[in-house]
Design a protein around this motif. Structure first.
Motif, PDB file in Angstrom:
ATOM      1  N   ARG A  71       0.831  -1.211   0.000  1.00  0.00           N
ATOM      2  CA  ARG A  71       0.000   0.000   0.000  1.00  0.00           C
ATOM      3  C   ARG A  71       0.859   1.252   0.000  1.00  0.00           C
ATOM      4  N   GLY A  72       2.023   1.146   0.639  1.00  0.00           N
ATOM      5  CA  GLY A  72       2.963   2.265   0.622  1.00  0.00           C
ATOM      6  C   GLY A  72       2.684   3.318   1.670  1.00  0.00           C
ATOM      7  N   VAL A  73       2.907   3.007   2.917  1.00  0.00           N
ATOM      8  CA  VAL A  73       2.757   3.976   3.989  1.00  0.00           C
ATOM      9  C   VAL A  73       4.093   4.708   4.146  1.00  0.00           C
ATOM     10  N   PRO A  74       4.133   6.011   3.878  1.00  0.00           N
ATOM     11  CA  PRO A  74       5.414   6.725   3.901  1.00  0.00           C
ATOM     12  C   PRO A  74       5.932   6.950   5.325  1.00  0.00           C
ATOM     13  N   ASN A  75       7.252   6.994   5.423  1.00  0.00           N
ATOM     14  CA  ASN A  75       7.959   7.306   6.681  1.00  0.00           C
ATOM     15  C   ASN A  75       7.657   6.339   7.807  1.00  0.00           C
ATOM     16  N   HIS A  76       7.523   5.065   7.487  1.00  0.00           N
ATOM     17  CA  HIS A  76       7.287   4.046   8.509  1.00  0.00           C
ATOM     18  C   HIS A  76       8.283   2.904   8.303  1.00  0.00           C
TER      19      HIS A  76
END
Length: 149
Positions: free
Chosen positions: A107-112
């Motif tokens: 899904r692409g969760v940024p900054n994790h």
């Protein structure tokens, strides 16, 4: 009797003990990850401007990490003792968590740091699958006596 002539039936599968130690290490990392997630999202969860469904979605990654951590820590002793149910339950719980982390990664969760947790989880799942499939470590080699002529 030398170590090379020991009976293979007396050797135990060390993969179960490795899985138990891995369950403890992964459980501790997941507890730290869940705590970090809850600390980061708690202001949003407790604010009045967000609906209930959004609050639950914000809490889900932390709940998944904490639940898997507790499962791994509770079942590390039965894993050490080579209990089959512990291996099956640990594998099922970690497969569920791995699937969820893979979904978040796609899904692409940024900054994790999802990739780090996914790599740890996939390594542990591969160890559990190998143990479940019947792999043995150290490998048992049948001793063949060679007669001297």
């Amino acid at each position: 009797m030398s170590a090379s002539r020991s009976k293979p039936a007396l050797q135990r599968n060390a993969l179960n003990r490795l899985a138990a130690c891995g369950a403890v290490v992964l459980g501790l990392f997941f507890l730290l990850g869940a705590q970090g997630h809850f600390v980061a999202t708690w202001p949003l969860v407790t604010s009045d401007g967000i609906g209930l469904s959004r609050r639950l979605l914000l809490m889900l990654p932390g709940v998944m990490l904490a639940g898997t951590a507790v499962l791994n820590l509770l079942l590390c002793k039965p894993l050490w003792q080579e209990r089959r149910y512990a291996l099956n339950v640990t594998l099922a719980g970690n497969l569920l968590t791995m699937s969820y982390l893979l979904y978040l990664m796609i899904r692409g969760v940024p900054n994790h740091p999802i990739g780090t947790f996914l790599a740890l989880e996939m390594s542990f799942v591969m160890l559990l699958v190998g143990t479940r499939a019947g792999m043995v470590w150290p490998a048992v080699v049948a001793q063949v006596e060679v007669e001297k002529q």
